[in-house]
Design a protein around this motif. Structure first.
Motif, PDB file in Angstrom:
ATOM      1  N   LEU A  32      -1.367  11.194  -8.199  1.00  0.00           N
ATOM      2  CA  LEU A  32      -0.922   9.842  -7.876  1.00  0.00           C
ATOM      3  C   LEU A  32       0.244   9.436  -8.764  1.00  0.00           C
ATOM      4  O   LEU A  32       1.195   8.809  -8.303  1.00  0.00           O
ATOM      5  CB  LEU A  32      -2.076   8.848  -8.011  1.00  0.00           C
TER       6      LEU A  32
ATOM      7  N   THR B  49      -4.517  13.050   0.744  1.00  0.00           N
ATOM      8  CA  THR B  49      -3.527  12.034   0.386  1.00  0.00           C
ATOM      9  C   THR B  49      -3.896  11.375  -0.940  1.00  0.00           C
ATOM     10  O   THR B  49      -5.044  11.411  -1.370  1.00  0.00           O
ATOM     11  CB  THR B  49      -3.416  10.918   1.452  1.00  0.00           C
TER      12      THR B  49
ATOM     13  N   ARG C 231      -5.563   0.413   3.559  1.00  0.00           N
ATOM     14  CA  ARG C 231      -5.947   1.666   4.215  1.00  0.00           C
ATOM     15  C   ARG C 231      -5.967   1.523   5.726  1.00  0.00           C
ATOM     16  O   ARG C 231      -5.539   2.417   6.459  1.00  0.00           O
ATOM     17  CB  ARG C 231      -7.316   2.117   3.731  1.00  0.00           C
TER      18      ARG C 231
ATOM     19  N   ALA D 223      -2.457   1.760   6.947  1.00  0.00           N
ATOM     20  CA  ALA D 223      -1.971   3.141   6.850  1.00  0.00           C
ATOM     21  C   ALA D 223      -2.633   4.035   7.902  1.00  0.00           C
ATOM     22  O   ALA D 223      -1.955   4.819   8.570  1.00  0.00           O
ATOM     23  CB  ALA D 223      -2.235   3.691   5.453  1.00  0.00           C
TER      24      ALA D 223
ATOM     25  N   SER E 281      -3.283   7.497  -2.731  1.00  0.00           N
ATOM     26  CA  SER E 281      -2.863   6.154  -2.338  1.00  0.00           C
ATOM     27  C   SER E 281      -3.243   5.145  -3.405  1.00  0.00           C
ATOM     28  O   SER E 281      -4.116   5.393  -4.240  1.00  0.00           O
ATOM     29  CB  SER E 281      -3.500   5.762  -0.999  1.00  0.00           C
ATOM     30  N   CYS E 282      -2.561   4.005  -3.360  1.00  0.00           N
ATOM     31  CA  CYS E 282      -2.886   2.894  -4.259  1.00  0.00           C
ATOM     32  C   CYS E 282      -2.334   1.598  -3.673  1.00  0.00           C
ATOM     33  O   CYS E 282      -1.491   1.617  -2.777  1.00  0.00           O
ATOM     34  CB  CYS E 282      -2.334   3.128  -5.657  1.00  0.00           C
TER      35      CYS E 282
ATOM     36  N   PHE F 298       0.866  -1.173   0.000  1.00  0.00           N
ATOM     37  CA  PHE F 298       0.000   0.000   0.000  1.00  0.00           C
ATOM     38  C   PHE F 298       0.902   1.222   0.000  1.00  0.00           C
ATOM     39  O   PHE F 298       1.778   1.366   0.851  1.00  0.00           O
ATOM     40  CB  PHE F 298      -0.908   0.003   1.233  1.00  0.00           C
ATOM     41  N   LEU F 299       0.701   2.104  -0.964  1.00  0.00           N
ATOM     42  CA  LEU F 299       1.495   3.310  -1.128  1.00  0.00           C
ATOM     43  C   LEU F 299       0.601   4.510  -0.850  1.00  0.00           C
ATOM     44  O   LEU F 299      -0.497   4.614  -1.390  1.00  0.00           O
ATOM     45  CB  LEU F 299       2.026   3.354  -2.567  1.00  0.00           C
ATOM     46  N   ILE F 300       1.071   5.428   0.003  1.00  0.00           N
ATOM     47  CA  ILE F 300       0.286   6.619   0.343  1.00  0.00           C
ATOM     48  C   ILE F 300       1.228   7.809   0.493  1.00  0.00           C
ATOM     49  O   ILE F 300       2.350   7.668   0.983  1.00  0.00           O
ATOM     50  CB  ILE F 300      -0.550   6.387   1.631  1.00  0.00           C
TER      51      ILE F 300
ATOM     52  N   TYR G 276       5.668  10.327   2.307  1.00  0.00           N
ATOM     53  CA  TYR G 276       4.943   9.159   1.816  1.00  0.00           C
ATOM     54  C   TYR G 276       5.358   7.944   2.632  1.00  0.00           C
ATOM     55  O   TYR G 276       6.359   7.969   3.343  1.00  0.00           O
ATOM     56  CB  TYR G 276       5.217   8.911   0.323  1.00  0.00           C
TER      57      TYR G 276
ATOM     58  N   THR H 219      -7.731  -3.274  -0.745  1.00  0.00           N
ATOM     59  CA  THR H 219      -7.565  -1.830  -0.557  1.00  0.00           C
ATOM     60  C   THR H 219      -7.944  -1.421   0.858  1.00  0.00           C
ATOM     61  O   THR H 219      -7.238  -0.617   1.493  1.00  0.00           O
ATOM     62  CB  THR H 219      -8.414  -1.052  -1.578  1.00  0.00           C
TER      63      THR H 219
ATOM     64  N   TRP I 278      -1.963   7.915   9.172  1.00  0.00           N
ATOM     65  CA  TRP I 278      -2.342   8.476   7.880  1.00  0.00           C
ATOM     66  C   TRP I 278      -3.854   8.651   7.852  1.00  0.00           C
ATOM     67  O   TRP I 278      -4.564   8.082   8.676  1.00  0.00           O
ATOM     68  CB  TRP I 278      -1.906   7.555   6.735  1.00  0.00           C
TER      69      TRP I 278
END
Length: 124
Positions: free
Chosen positions: A17, A69, A56, A59, A71-72, A6-8, A35, A52, A64
């Motif tokens: 993004l 933000t 989340r 995060a 995110s993906c 998970f990238l945020i 990030y 997902t 977060w």
């Protein structure tokens, strides 16, 4: 079990993004922008929405939030073939997006008709 990342990142440091993904691609976990990357495992039977939500949750448990933000979720870790596939797909999508966003005026070759005058303000 499948591994996901998970990238945020914050909208203060990234405008989109795609910019976040490009930055992480170049810096991985050594960047100075705001990030985070969270690797986790989920059962193979989980659909994308559930994966997902898991990302989340991790995060959000690490201070977060959804607000301000981007995110993906990336299938796999960021040091494997999944990373390369994701970044190549992102680069291709960014190039297509850039081409689609160009106006007709930007596609005109000013030198093609022989009437280009660099000092004419209409050509600036």
């Amino acid at each position: 079990m499948k591994t996901y990342t998970f990238l945020i990142g914050t909208t203060d440091d990234f405008e989109a993004l795609d910019e976040l993904i490009s930055y992480v691609e170049g810096n991985h976990d050594k960047g100075f922008q705001n990030y985070s990357l969270f690797e986790f495992e989920a059962p193979e039977s989980c659909d994308q929405e559930t994966v997902t939500m898991i990302g989340r949750g991790i995060a959000f448990s690490n201070d977060w939030a959804m607000d301000d933000t981007f995110s993906c979720v990336i299938e796999g870790t960021l040091d494997g073939p999944a990373e390369q596939d994701m970044f190549e797909a992102g680069a291709t999508a960014r190039e297509k997006s850039k081409e689609q966003n160009r106006s007709e005026q930007q596609r005109v070759d000013p030198f093609s008709n022989g009437e280009y005058h660099p000092n004419d303000p209409r050509n600036w």
